[in-house]
Design an enzyme around this catalytic site. Structure first.
Site, PDB file in Angstrom:
ATOM      1  N   GLY A   4      33.073 -35.175 -21.968  1.00 61.97           N
ATOM      2  CA  GLY A   4      33.830 -35.533 -20.770  1.00 61.97           C
ATOM      3  C   GLY A   4      33.238 -36.675 -19.974  1.00 61.97           C
ATOM      4  O   GLY A   4      33.620 -36.899 -18.827  1.00 61.97           O
ATOM      5  N   HIS A  34      30.814 -22.574 -27.123  1.00 62.24           N
ATOM      6  CA  HIS A  34      30.977 -23.887 -26.471  1.00 62.24           C
ATOM      7  C   HIS A  34      29.941 -24.027 -25.351  1.00 62.24           C
ATOM      8  O   HIS A  34      29.634 -23.053 -24.657  1.00 62.24           O
ATOM      9  CB  HIS A  34      32.391 -24.026 -25.913  1.00 62.24           C
ATOM     10  CG  HIS A  34      32.687 -25.440 -25.514  1.00 62.24           C
ATOM     11  ND1 HIS A  34      32.221 -25.973 -24.337  1.00 62.24           N
ATOM     12  CD2 HIS A  34      33.348 -26.428 -26.147  1.00 62.24           C
ATOM     13  CE1 HIS A  34      32.604 -27.245 -24.263  1.00 62.24           C
ATOM     14  NE2 HIS A  34      33.284 -27.545 -25.353  1.00 62.24           N
ATOM     15  N   GLU A  85      30.093 -25.160 -22.475  1.00 59.57           N
ATOM     16  CA  GLU A  85      30.538 -24.753 -21.134  1.00 59.57           C
ATOM     17  C   GLU A  85      30.452 -23.240 -20.979  1.00 59.57           C
ATOM     18  O   GLU A  85      30.104 -22.738 -19.908  1.00 59.57           O
ATOM     19  CB  GLU A  85      31.962 -25.282 -20.888  1.00 59.57           C
ATOM     20  CG  GLU A  85      31.942 -26.795 -20.681  1.00 59.57           C
ATOM     21  CD  GLU A  85      33.181 -27.527 -21.150  1.00 59.57           C
ATOM     22  OE1 GLU A  85      34.233 -26.886 -21.351  1.00 59.57           O
ATOM     23  OE2 GLU A  85      33.105 -28.765 -21.311  1.00 59.57           O
ATOM     24  N   GLY A 135      38.365 -32.745 -26.569  1.00 60.73           N
ATOM     25  CA  GLY A 135      38.738 -32.179 -25.277  1.00 60.73           C
ATOM     26  C   GLY A 135      39.816 -33.018 -24.610  1.00 60.73           C
ATOM     27  O   GLY A 135      41.005 -32.920 -24.932  1.00 60.73           O
ATOM     28  N   GLY A 136      39.400 -33.869 -23.677  1.00 61.50           N
ATOM     29  CA  GLY A 136      40.346 -34.633 -22.858  1.00 61.50           C
ATOM     30  C   GLY A 136      41.419 -35.361 -23.653  1.00 61.50           C
ATOM     31  O   GLY A 136      42.601 -35.359 -23.273  1.00 61.50           O
ATOM     32  N   TRP A 166      41.720 -27.407 -25.285  1.00 62.23           N
ATOM     33  CA  TRP A 166      42.364 -27.744 -23.999  1.00 62.23           C
ATOM     34  C   TRP A 166      41.569 -27.266 -22.789  1.00 62.23           C
ATOM     35  O   TRP A 166      41.926 -27.576 -21.665  1.00 62.23           O
ATOM     36  CB  TRP A 166      43.763 -27.145 -23.959  1.00 62.23           C
ATOM     37  CG  TRP A 166      44.771 -27.903 -24.785  1.00 62.23           C
ATOM     38  CD1 TRP A 166      44.549 -29.021 -25.545  1.00 62.23           C
ATOM     39  CD2 TRP A 166      46.159 -27.590 -24.920  1.00 62.23           C
ATOM     40  NE1 TRP A 166      45.712 -29.427 -26.135  1.00 62.23           N
ATOM     41  CE2 TRP A 166      46.725 -28.565 -25.769  1.00 62.23           C
ATOM     42  CE3 TRP A 166      46.975 -26.583 -24.407  1.00 62.23           C
ATOM     43  CZ2 TRP A 166      48.083 -28.553 -26.108  1.00 62.23           C
ATOM     44  CZ3 TRP A 166      48.328 -26.572 -24.747  1.00 62.23           C
ATOM     45  CH2 TRP A 166      48.876 -27.562 -25.578  1.00 62.23           C
ATOM     46  N   GLU A 177      28.335 -30.976 -30.545  1.00 67.46           N
ATOM     47  CA  GLU A 177      28.791 -31.550 -29.280  1.00 67.46           C
ATOM     48  C   GLU A 177      27.581 -31.808 -28.384  1.00 67.46           C
ATOM     49  O   GLU A 177      27.134 -30.889 -27.676  1.00 67.46           O
ATOM     50  CB  GLU A 177      29.755 -30.593 -28.581  1.00 67.46           C
ATOM     51  CG  GLU A 177      31.002 -30.282 -29.378  1.00 67.46           C
ATOM     52  CD  GLU A 177      32.152 -29.853 -28.478  1.00 67.46           C
ATOM     53  OE1 GLU A 177      33.243 -30.404 -28.650  1.00 67.46           O
ATOM     54  OE2 GLU A 177      31.958 -28.999 -27.601  1.00 67.46           O
TER      55      GLU A 177
HETATM   56  P1  13P Z   1      35.749 -34.262 -24.390  1.00 71.91           P
HETATM   57  O1  13P Z   1      36.479 -34.710 -25.640  1.00 71.91           O
HETATM   58  O2  13P Z   1      36.634 -34.203 -23.189  1.00 71.91           O
HETATM   59  O3  13P Z   1      34.499 -35.028 -24.196  1.00 71.91           O
HETATM   60  O4  13P Z   1      35.321 -32.729 -24.658  1.00 71.91           O
HETATM   61  C1  13P Z   1      34.680 -32.403 -25.844  1.00 71.91           C
HETATM   62  C2  13P Z   1      34.613 -30.932 -25.926  1.00 71.91           C
HETATM   63  O5  13P Z   1      33.899 -30.279 -25.179  1.00 71.91           O
HETATM   64  C3  13P Z   1      35.466 -30.288 -26.928  1.00 71.91           C
HETATM   65  O6  13P Z   1      35.134 -28.951 -27.089  1.00 71.91           O
END
Ligand code: 13P
Length: 251
Positions: free
Chosen positions: A175, A97, A99, A230-231, A11, A169
């Site tokens: 995203g 991750h 990020e 994610g989204g 999330w 990823e």
């Molecule tokens: P999205 O599914 O929003 O592209 O994000 C992927 C993600 O970073 C899951 O950890």
């Protein structure tokens, strides 16, 4: 080797506790009939973990955290430890991750420390690896994911590698709505599986703009064992629909 399937929702920095409650009210009845061999994980923000743990207690949905510290306690302002997570019913923790690597100083070294602590504390690490767009354009994708994978599991006994999961990823796919082609994702994920001995039974998940519309094209690939979403994990109906479409037709 028969590798288990995991669908995990990350999330990120979304949902208050009240929004978390509303999500599970709608989500849990929808996923109750999903075959038990599919491992469903939801990783909310720290502020929603306690409430989420209460909702998920006694259900087939597992609770995940988005990061943790490698020390068990101490003077680390703002950090959260593995025992704290365990006490809330957390079973999985996302580590490394992109990020957190980009914005929070996560490095291969800290990911490795966290992986070892998570395993020692009985948590399942979901270790994220992936290349930037520049690295992909430079033909450095395989080199990047191989070095991240080897660093993450350095010093981890081979017998413990069946207790971890890896998420591939590609950063440019996160995203953006620009998902990696399933065949190419599968190729990279097979490369990851062969990075070190002992990953034959390890679930490797795809992450990056995964949706209910494209999940089936990923999970039918030989080296893709689910997704880190994610989204598309934020909406209870949408995430439940995505999970339903990941169930193999034979089950
Ligand atoms: P999205 O599914 O929003 O592209 O994000 C992927 C993600 O970073 C899951 O950890």
């Amino acid at each position: 080797m028969n590798v288990r399937t995991i669908l995990a929702g990350n999330w990120k920095m979304h949902k208050t506790a009240a929004e978390t409650a509303a999500f599970f009210d709608a989500f849990l009845p929808r996923v109750a009939p999903i075959p038990a061999e599919i491992e469903i994980v939801v990783a909310p923000a720290f502020t929603s973990l306690q409430l989420a743990g209460e909702f998920l207690s006694g259900t087939r949905v597992r609770l995940g955290a988005q990061t943790m510290h490698w020390e068990l306690q101490g003077a680390f302002t703002g950090e959260v430890s593995a025992p704290m997570l365990r006490a809330l019913g957390v079973s999985h923790v996302i580590l490394g991750h992109s990020e957190r690597r980009a914005y929070c100083d996560e490095t291969d070294r800290t990911v490795n420390l966290k992986v070892r602590t998570a395993l020692a504390q009985g948590l399942t690490p979901i270790v994220a690896v992936g290349e930037t767009l520049d690295e992909r354009r430079a033909g450095a994708t395989d080199e990047r994911v191989l070095s991240q994978t080897r660093a993450a599991f350095e010093g981890v006994p081979e017998a413990d590698l069946s207790k971890v999961a890896i998420a591939y990823e590609p950063i440019w796919a996160i995203g953006t709505g620009q998902s990696c082609e399933p065949d190419e994702a599968n190729r990279v994920m097979a490369t990851i599986r062969h990075a070190i001995d002992g990953l034959g039974g390890t679930p490797i998940l795809y992450g990056g703009s995964m949706t209910a519309s494209n999940v089936a094209s990923y999970v039918r690939c030989s080296d893709i064992n689910g997704g880190l979403v994610g989204g598309a994990s934020l909406d209870p109906e949408g995430f439940a629909a995505l999970i339903e479409r990941a169930v193999p037709v034979s089950s």
